[in-house]
Write a protein that holds these residues in place. Structure first.
Motif, PDB file in Angstrom:
ATOM      1  N   ALA A   6       1.154  -0.894  -0.182  1.00  0.00           N
ATOM      2  CA  ALA A   6       0.287  -0.074  -0.395  1.00  0.00           C
ATOM      3  C   ALA A   6       0.715   1.807  -0.192  1.00  0.00           C
ATOM      4  CB  ALA A   6      -1.175   0.292   1.336  1.00  0.00           C
ATOM      5  N   ILE A   7       0.924   1.723  -1.068  1.00  0.00           N
ATOM      6  CA  ILE A   7       1.702   3.440  -1.191  1.00  0.00           C
ATOM      7  C   ILE A   7       0.729   4.831  -1.356  1.00  0.00           C
ATOM      8  CG2 ILE A   7       3.344   4.602  -2.793  1.00  0.00           C
ATOM      9  CD1 ILE A   7       4.316   1.982  -3.712  1.00  0.00           C
ATOM     10  N   VAL A   8       0.730   5.529  -0.800  1.00  0.00           N
ATOM     11  CA  VAL A   8       0.355   6.527  -0.498  1.00  0.00           C
ATOM     12  C   VAL A   8       0.647   7.600  -2.146  1.00  0.00           C
ATOM     13  CG1 VAL A   8      -0.523   8.978   0.916  1.00  0.00           C
ATOM     14  CG2 VAL A   8      -0.601   6.452   1.640  1.00  0.00           C
ATOM     15  N   TYR A   9       0.155   8.031  -2.311  1.00  0.00           N
ATOM     16  CA  TYR A   9       0.692   9.002  -3.580  1.00  0.00           C
ATOM     17  C   TYR A   9      -0.060  10.792  -2.914  1.00  0.00           C
ATOM     18  CZ  TYR A   9       2.365   5.355  -6.097  1.00  0.00           C
ATOM     19  OH  TYR A   9       3.012   4.328  -6.015  1.00  0.00           O
ATOM     20  N   PRO A  10       0.609  11.935  -3.920  1.00  0.00           N
ATOM     21  CA  PRO A  10      -0.761  13.084  -3.704  1.00  0.00           C
ATOM     22  C   PRO A  10      -1.831  12.811  -4.390  1.00  0.00           C
ATOM     23  CG  PRO A  10       1.888  13.423  -4.753  1.00  0.00           C
ATOM     24  CD  PRO A  10       1.531  11.528  -4.366  1.00  0.00           C
ATOM     25  N   SER A  11      -2.221  12.683  -5.264  1.00  0.00           N
ATOM     26  CA  SER A  11      -3.418  12.880  -5.746  1.00  0.00           C
ATOM     27  C   SER A  11      -3.273  10.839  -6.286  1.00  0.00           C
ATOM     28  CB  SER A  11      -3.505  13.627  -7.159  1.00  0.00           C
ATOM     29  OG  SER A  11      -2.472  12.965  -8.301  1.00  0.00           O
ATOM     30  N   GLU A  12      -4.612  10.945  -6.543  1.00  0.00           N
ATOM     31  CA  GLU A  12      -5.797  10.196  -7.433  1.00  0.00           C
ATOM     32  C   GLU A  12      -4.675  10.185  -8.832  1.00  0.00           C
ATOM     33  OE1 GLU A  12      -9.808   7.629  -7.893  1.00  0.00           O
ATOM     34  OE2 GLU A  12     -10.169  10.117  -7.532  1.00  0.00           O
ATOM     35  N   ALA A  13      -4.986  10.879  -9.850  1.00  0.00           N
ATOM     36  CA  ALA A  13      -4.451  10.801 -10.876  1.00  0.00           C
ATOM     37  C   ALA A  13      -2.783   9.759 -11.321  1.00  0.00           C
ATOM     38  CB  ALA A  13      -4.190  11.900 -11.090  1.00  0.00           C
ATOM     39  N   LYS A  14      -2.533  10.484 -10.267  1.00  0.00           N
ATOM     40  CA  LYS A  14      -0.515   9.195  -9.534  1.00  0.00           C
ATOM     41  C   LYS A  14      -1.234   8.412  -9.440  1.00  0.00           C
ATOM     42  CE  LYS A  14       3.005  10.374  -9.322  1.00  0.00           C
ATOM     43  NZ  LYS A  14       4.113  11.033 -10.911  1.00  0.00           N
ATOM     44  N   ALA A  15      -1.568   8.020  -8.489  1.00  0.00           N
ATOM     45  CA  ALA A  15      -2.397   6.310  -8.104  1.00  0.00           C
ATOM     46  C   ALA A  15      -2.955   5.743  -8.807  1.00  0.00           C
ATOM     47  CB  ALA A  15      -3.050   6.453  -6.534  1.00  0.00           C
ATOM     48  N   GLU A  16      -3.199   6.775 -10.030  1.00  0.00           N
ATOM     49  CA  GLU A  16      -3.463   5.405 -11.053  1.00  0.00           C
ATOM     50  C   GLU A  16      -2.229   5.526 -12.642  1.00  0.00           C
ATOM     51  OE1 GLU A  16      -6.199   3.413 -13.603  1.00  0.00           O
ATOM     52  OE2 GLU A  16      -7.128   4.403 -11.946  1.00  0.00           O
ATOM     53  N   GLU A  17      -1.797   6.331 -12.378  1.00  0.00           N
ATOM     54  CA  GLU A  17      -0.850   6.202 -13.413  1.00  0.00           C
ATOM     55  C   GLU A  17       0.218   4.913 -13.203  1.00  0.00           C
ATOM     56  OE1 GLU A  17       2.782   9.032 -14.222  1.00  0.00           O
ATOM     57  OE2 GLU A  17       1.028  10.452 -14.106  1.00  0.00           O
TER      58      GLU A  17
END
Length: 166
Positions: A6-17
């Motif tokens: 489980a990794i946290v990203y600054p935005s949903e778009a970055k996580a989707e990328e």
């Protein structure tokens, strides 16, 4: 044996990328993914899971097929489709495939701001190549079931990518 990352990203778009990049790595046979879910937390505190599989829709489709088949046998196909779709949708909604939803919602409850968590259930992977590739996207490890050595490599790589981006 599968591992959960489980990794946290600054935005949903970055996580989707990153999720899309993981799927590309899967096509290159570097990783085998069992499930990949993006979790976000809204301003009112509700957690939303963006899952790969909609079990309710899949259950309704399967149920309507079997309902139609049974309905044809008993000379009432429309009733069979309706009953089959309803029972399939209920069964699909109650099933949990892949990563446990309650577990993801509990961890995603810790998210702040516009951040998003990417949960990946890894069946197998070529760790050095995959970790090197996804570390370029940054992020912060929320939780993992990797052994301590691999987890530390992942944390260090993500931290270095975050510092380079700053």
């Amino acid at each position: 044996m599968s591992d959960l990352i489980a990794i946290v990203y600054p935005s949903e778009a970055k996580a989707e990328e990153v999720r899309q990049r993981i799927f590309e790595l899967q096509k290159e046979y570097l990783i085998t993914v069992g499930d990949a879910v993006i979790a976000t937390k809204s301003a009112d505190g509700k957690v939303k899971l963006n899952q790969l599989f909609n079990t309710t829709a899949a259950g309704a489709t399967t149920g309507s097929f079997w309902g139609l088949l049974i309905g044809v046998l008993f000379l009432n196909p429309l009733l069979g489709v309706a009953v089959g779709a309803a029972s399939g949708a209920i069964g699909g909604a109650l099933s949990d495939v892949g990563i446990n939803d309650a577990f993801m919602k509990e961890l995603a409850g810790k998210l702040t701001g516009d951040s998003a968590a990417l949960f990946v259930l890894v069946r197998s992977m070529t760790a050095d190549k995959v970790l090197k590739d996804i570390s370029s996207h940054g992020g912060e490890v929320l939780q993992t079931s990797l052994d301590e050595g691999k987890e530390q490599v992942l944390r260090n790589a993500l931290q270095q990518a975050g510092q380079a981006a700053s």
